[in-house]
Design an enzyme around this catalytic site. Structure first.
Site, PDB file in Angstrom:
ATOM      1  NE  ARG A  47      -3.458   2.211   2.887  1.00  0.00           N
ATOM      2  CZ  ARG A  47      -4.792   2.475   2.557  1.00  0.00           C
ATOM      3  NH1 ARG A  47      -5.419   1.698   1.341  1.00  0.00           N
ATOM      4  NH2 ARG A  47      -5.443   3.570   2.798  1.00  0.00           N
TER       5      ARG A  47
ATOM      6  CG  ASP B 248     -12.713   8.288  -2.385  1.00  0.00           C
ATOM      7  OD1 ASP B 248     -12.838   8.132  -1.072  1.00  0.00           O
ATOM      8  OD2 ASP B 248     -11.667   8.109  -2.990  1.00  0.00           O
TER       9      ASP B 248
ATOM     10  NE  ARG C 154     -10.257  -3.581   0.098  1.00  0.00           N
ATOM     11  CZ  ARG C 154      -9.548  -2.611   0.501  1.00  0.00           C
ATOM     12  NH1 ARG C 154      -9.752  -1.584   0.782  1.00  0.00           N
ATOM     13  NH2 ARG C 154      -8.282  -2.949   0.465  1.00  0.00           N
TER      14      ARG C 154
ATOM     15  CB  CYS D 255     -13.814   3.421  -1.380  1.00  0.00           C
ATOM     16  SG  CYS D 255     -13.037   4.953  -1.447  1.00  0.00           S
TER      17      CYS D 255
ATOM     18  CG  HIS E 169      -7.838   1.091  -3.906  1.00  0.00           C
ATOM     19  ND1 HIS E 169      -7.543  -0.015  -3.506  1.00  0.00           N
ATOM     20  CD2 HIS E 169      -8.403   1.695  -2.805  1.00  0.00           C
ATOM     21  CE1 HIS E 169      -7.685   0.027  -2.061  1.00  0.00           C
ATOM     22  NE2 HIS E 169      -8.196   0.826  -1.695  1.00  0.00           N
TER      23      HIS E 169
ATOM     24  CD  GLN F 189     -12.942   0.053  -1.959  1.00  0.00           C
ATOM     25  OE1 GLN F 189     -12.268   0.036  -0.940  1.00  0.00           O
ATOM     26  NE2 GLN F 189     -14.255  -0.307  -1.974  1.00  0.00           N
TER      27      GLN F 189
END
Length: 305
Positions: free
Chosen positions: A102, A224, A292, A264, A129, A132
């Protein structure tokens, strides 16, 4: 599929296999638990950015599948600073069976994959991402029972999440309609990738500057945060620029009555989304968060089992 770095590098068939595996593993987990198909496997997890969902979902995914995970924060690995990315890749991949990273700079996960002897998973970068987006499309499939022909409206910043959601929609024949303030659009290169994929799979990508246009007839409304990690210095400017882009009850009136709402997380309640929408009957935010873990189980299974 050797690594999982971005959705443009995956074929639609590969993503469809991941989606079906994720749905299967979720059903299995709820019916008594997953088989230990990753017994004796270890995932090394590199974090430049802190996380709730990424860390816990990957750790629990490995645990449910019989494996284990090791968390390595910025204090252990100064990726590209204290130690070069190739050196980290070479050393860590001699110890573990897979690497999840990450990071800020997407080139770091690309370089990790180049020099690693084990699969590398992009847990988030400033460009993409993919984990996600896979969980998102899984959630949409669970709600509607299908994907092709649906319409998703993304309201907000054309960031890494928007890029990956656009790509996953393009793979599965979902029309992607995005509304962003001027100057916050998705990168042209990502737009081109998504447009090419959408044409092949019978959908389209639409660009708007007004949220009301984007959400018209939408089956899914997605938003988001307006200020991501690393953008804190721009917070006040961004909040001003995104005035009018809040997902609230007034905006939902322009969409279908059964439209679902997604985010998210983490959410800045009262900025990009209101409490009554996020906690309301149309919200699938927390189902999306749980998925997830199940979507990542599918990725881990395909790469490590």
């Amino acid at each position: 599929m050797k690594h999982f770095l971005d959705l443009a590098s995956c074929s639609t068939e590969e993503l469809d296999n991941l989606l079906e595996t994720a749905l299967l593993l979720k059903r299995e987990w709820r019916n008594g638990g997953n088989r230990p198909i990753l017994r004796d496997k270890t995932l090394g997890m590199i974090f430049q950015k802190p996380s709730l969902r990424t860390r816990v979902s990957f750790e629990m995914a490995m645990k449910h599948l019989g494996g284990s995970a090791i968390m390595l924060g910025p204090q252990e690995i100064g990726l590209g600073k204290r130690e070069s990315v190739p050196d980290v890749a070479r050393v860590l991949s001699s110890y573990v069976d897979g690497i999840m990273a990450r990071v800020f700079d997407h080139s770091h996960v690309v370089e990790l994959a180049e020099f690693s002897r084990v699969p590398v998973i992009n847990g988030l970068s400033d460009s993409y991402h993919p984990c996600q987006a896979l969980a998102d499309i899984m959630t949409i499939r669970e709600v509607f029972g299908r994907l092709a022909g649906l319409r998703l409206a993304f309201v907000g910043d054309g960031n890494n999440v928007a890029a990956s959601v656009a790509l996953v929609c393009a793979h599965f024949g979902v029309t992607f309609s995005i509304a962003t303030p001027e100057g916050y659009e998705m990168k042209p290169s990502i737009r081109e990738q998504a447009c090419d994929l959408a044409k092949r799979n019978g959908s389209t990508l639409e660009m708007h500057t007004r949220p009301q246009q984007a959400v018209a007839d939408a089956d899914v409304i997605y938003t988001d945060t307006w200020v991501s990690m690393g953008q804190e210095a721009e917070a006040q400017e961004r909040i001003g620029e995104f005035t009018g882009f809040q997902v609230n009850r007034d905006l939902l009136r322009f969409a279908k009555d059964d439209t679902i709402v997604m985010h998210c997380l983490p959410a800045h309640r009262g900025e990009e989304i209101t409490d009554d929408v996020m906690d309301g009957p149309q919200s699938k935010v927390f189902e999306q968060a749980e998925n997830r873990m199940h979507a990542q189980k599918a990725v881990l299974t395909h790469l490590l089992a």
